[in-house]
Scaffold this motif. Structure first.
Motif, PDB file in Angstrom:
ATOM      1  N   UNK A 195       2.629  10.576  -8.968  1.00  0.00           N
ATOM      2  CA  UNK A 195       1.664  11.006  -9.972  1.00  0.00           C
ATOM      3  C   UNK A 195       1.595  10.148 -11.225  1.00  0.00           C
ATOM      4  N   UNK A 196       1.979   8.876 -11.121  1.00  0.00           N
ATOM      5  CA  UNK A 196       1.923   7.992 -12.284  1.00  0.00           C
ATOM      6  C   UNK A 196       0.481   7.636 -12.622  1.00  0.00           C
ATOM      7  N   UNK A 197       0.212   7.477 -13.900  1.00  0.00           N
ATOM      8  CA  UNK A 197      -1.124   7.059 -14.346  1.00  0.00           C
ATOM      9  C   UNK A 197      -1.200   5.551 -14.559  1.00  0.00           C
ATOM     10  N   UNK A 198      -0.075   4.862 -14.538  1.00  0.00           N
ATOM     11  CA  UNK A 198      -0.087   3.398 -14.686  1.00  0.00           C
ATOM     12  C   UNK A 198      -0.117   2.748 -13.317  1.00  0.00           C
ATOM     13  N   UNK A 199      -1.115   1.886 -13.101  1.00  0.00           N
ATOM     14  CA  UNK A 199      -1.233   1.122 -11.868  1.00  0.00           C
ATOM     15  C   UNK A 199      -1.019  -0.351 -12.202  1.00  0.00           C
ATOM     16  N   UNK A 200       0.140  -0.901 -11.870  1.00  0.00           N
ATOM     17  CA  UNK A 200       0.438  -2.287 -12.225  1.00  0.00           C
ATOM     18  C   UNK A 200      -0.514  -3.294 -11.581  1.00  0.00           C
ATOM     19  N   UNK A 201      -1.188  -2.905 -10.530  1.00  0.00           N
ATOM     20  CA  UNK A 201      -2.129  -3.812  -9.885  1.00  0.00           C
ATOM     21  C   UNK A 201      -3.284  -4.151 -10.811  1.00  0.00           C
ATOM     22  N   UNK A 202      -3.587  -3.261 -11.749  1.00  0.00           N
ATOM     23  CA  UNK A 202      -4.635  -3.550 -12.726  1.00  0.00           C
ATOM     24  C   UNK A 202      -4.221  -4.659 -13.689  1.00  0.00           C
ATOM     25  N   UNK A 203      -2.927  -4.919 -13.759  1.00  0.00           N
ATOM     26  CA  UNK A 203      -2.397  -6.020 -14.569  1.00  0.00           C
ATOM     27  C   UNK A 203      -2.087  -7.239 -13.694  1.00  0.00           C
ATOM     28  N   UNK A 204      -2.552  -7.214 -12.449  1.00  0.00           N
ATOM     29  CA  UNK A 204      -2.337  -8.336 -11.540  1.00  0.00           C
ATOM     30  C   UNK A 204      -0.950  -8.394 -10.937  1.00  0.00           C
ATOM     31  N   UNK A 205      -0.237  -7.288 -10.918  1.00  0.00           N
ATOM     32  CA  UNK A 205       1.140  -7.254 -10.427  1.00  0.00           C
ATOM     33  C   UNK A 205       1.224  -6.496  -9.103  1.00  0.00           C
ATOM     34  N   UNK A 206       1.971  -7.051  -8.162  1.00  0.00           N
ATOM     35  CA  UNK A 206       2.213  -6.347  -6.905  1.00  0.00           C
ATOM     36  C   UNK A 206       3.142  -5.166  -7.172  1.00  0.00           C
ATOM     37  N   UNK A 207       3.004  -4.145  -6.352  1.00  0.00           N
ATOM     38  CA  UNK A 207       3.827  -2.942  -6.519  1.00  0.00           C
ATOM     39  C   UNK A 207       5.312  -3.252  -6.351  1.00  0.00           C
ATOM     40  N   UNK A 208       5.654  -4.111  -5.411  1.00  0.00           N
ATOM     41  CA  UNK A 208       7.067  -4.440  -5.209  1.00  0.00           C
ATOM     42  C   UNK A 208       7.643  -5.122  -6.444  1.00  0.00           C
ATOM     43  N   UNK A 209       6.865  -5.955  -7.100  1.00  0.00           N
ATOM     44  CA  UNK A 209       7.307  -6.602  -8.339  1.00  0.00           C
ATOM     45  C   UNK A 209       7.490  -5.554  -9.426  1.00  0.00           C
ATOM     46  N   UNK A 210       6.569  -4.594  -9.502  1.00  0.00           N
ATOM     47  CA  UNK A 210       6.679  -3.511 -10.490  1.00  0.00           C
ATOM     48  C   UNK A 210       7.960  -2.706 -10.277  1.00  0.00           C
ATOM     49  N   UNK A 211       8.247  -2.348  -9.030  1.00  0.00           N
ATOM     50  CA  UNK A 211       9.475  -1.597  -8.760  1.00  0.00           C
ATOM     51  C   UNK A 211      10.699  -2.402  -9.175  1.00  0.00           C
ATOM     52  N   UNK A 212      10.698  -3.703  -8.885  1.00  0.00           N
ATOM     53  CA  UNK A 212      11.840  -4.548  -9.261  1.00  0.00           C
ATOM     54  C   UNK A 212      11.953  -4.613 -10.789  1.00  0.00           C
ATOM     55  N   UNK A 213      10.824  -4.714 -11.490  1.00  0.00           N
ATOM     56  CA  UNK A 213      10.874  -4.746 -12.961  1.00  0.00           C
ATOM     57  C   UNK A 213      11.394  -3.426 -13.517  1.00  0.00           C
ATOM     58  N   UNK A 214      10.986  -2.312 -12.906  1.00  0.00           N
ATOM     59  CA  UNK A 214      11.495  -1.023 -13.364  1.00  0.00           C
ATOM     60  C   UNK A 214      12.996  -0.943 -13.166  1.00  0.00           C
ATOM     61  N   UNK A 215      13.477  -1.364 -12.011  1.00  0.00           N
ATOM     62  CA  UNK A 215      14.910  -1.339 -11.720  1.00  0.00           C
ATOM     63  C   UNK A 215      15.658  -2.175 -12.757  1.00  0.00           C
ATOM     64  N   UNK A 216      15.173  -3.373 -13.031  1.00  0.00           N
ATOM     65  CA  UNK A 216      15.835  -4.252 -13.996  1.00  0.00           C
ATOM     66  C   UNK A 216      15.824  -3.662 -15.406  1.00  0.00           C
TER      67      UNK A 216
ATOM     68  N   UNK B 155       0.828  -1.210   0.000  1.00  0.00           N
ATOM     69  CA  UNK B 155       0.000   0.000   0.000  1.00  0.00           C
ATOM     70  C   UNK B 155       0.860   1.257   0.000  1.00  0.00           C
ATOM     71  N   UNK B 156       1.962   1.230   0.734  1.00  0.00           N
ATOM     72  CA  UNK B 156       2.864   2.383   0.765  1.00  0.00           C
ATOM     73  C   UNK B 156       3.543   2.585  -0.594  1.00  0.00           C
ATOM     74  N   UNK B 157       3.930   1.478  -1.228  1.00  0.00           N
ATOM     75  CA  UNK B 157       4.531   1.588  -2.558  1.00  0.00           C
ATOM     76  C   UNK B 157       3.526   2.122  -3.570  1.00  0.00           C
ATOM     77  N   UNK B 158       2.279   1.675  -3.468  1.00  0.00           N
ATOM     78  CA  UNK B 158       1.236   2.170  -4.371  1.00  0.00           C
ATOM     79  C   UNK B 158       1.007   3.662  -4.163  1.00  0.00           C
ATOM     80  N   UNK B 159       0.951   4.089  -2.908  1.00  0.00           N
ATOM     81  CA  UNK B 159       0.753   5.510  -2.612  1.00  0.00           C
ATOM     82  C   UNK B 159       1.919   6.339  -3.142  1.00  0.00           C
ATOM     83  N   UNK B 160       3.121   5.823  -2.994  1.00  0.00           N
ATOM     84  CA  UNK B 160       4.294   6.542  -3.483  1.00  0.00           C
ATOM     85  C   UNK B 160       4.237   6.684  -5.001  1.00  0.00           C
ATOM     86  N   UNK B 161       3.991   5.604  -5.723  1.00  0.00           N
ATOM     87  CA  UNK B 161       4.010   5.609  -7.183  1.00  0.00           C
ATOM     88  C   UNK B 161       2.824   6.382  -7.770  1.00  0.00           C
TER      89      UNK B 161
END
Length: 94
Positions: free
Chosen positions: A70-91, A59-65
Motif C-alpha cells: 500500500x505504498x504511495x511512492x513508486x520509485x519507477x516514476x523517478x526512473x528507478x527499478x524496484x529491485x534497486x529501490x529495495x536495495x536502497x531501502x535495505x542500505x 513487476x512482482x516487486x512493484x505489486x508487493x510494494x
C-alpha cells in the motif's frame, strides 16, 4: 512472505503525503530507522532482504510494494527499478 513490517513502513511512512514530510524518499527511511525500535528496524530490513533473495521480477516487486503493502511512492516514476529501490531501502536501514 514477510508483509507485516513492509506494510507498516508503506502505510505509516509512505502514505499519500509522504513527500511533505521529507526531502526525498530515502529520508523517510532515515526517519523510520531513527524513530522505531531497533528490533522493528531489523525485522523490516530482514524482511526486505528475504523479498529480494526470493528472486521476484520487477513487476512482482512493484505489486508487493504498491499493491500489497500500500505504498504511495513508486520509485519507477523517478526512473528507478524496484529491485534497486529495495536495495536502497535495505542500505538506509543499516
Amino acid at each position: 512472505m514477510d508483509m507485516e513490517r513492509i506494510q507498516y513502513l508503506a502505510q505509516a511512512y509512505f502514505h499519500q503525503d509522504y513527500d511533505l514530510e521529507a526531502e526525498n524518499p530515502i529520508h523517510i527511511l532515515t526517519e523510520f530507522r531513527d524513530g522505531e525500535p531497533p528490533e522493528v528496524v531489523e525485522e523490516l530490513r530482514s524482511a526486505m532482504e528475504r523479498v529480494l533473495s526470493s528472486g521476484g521480477c520487477e513487476e512482482e516487486l512493484a505489486a508487493l510494494w504498491l499493491d500489497r503493502a500500500g505504498a504511495c511512492y513508486d520509485p519507477r516514476q523517478d526512473g528507478m527499478e524496484m529491485s534497486v529501490w529495495f536495495r536502497q531501502m535495505i542500505n538506509a536501514l543499516l
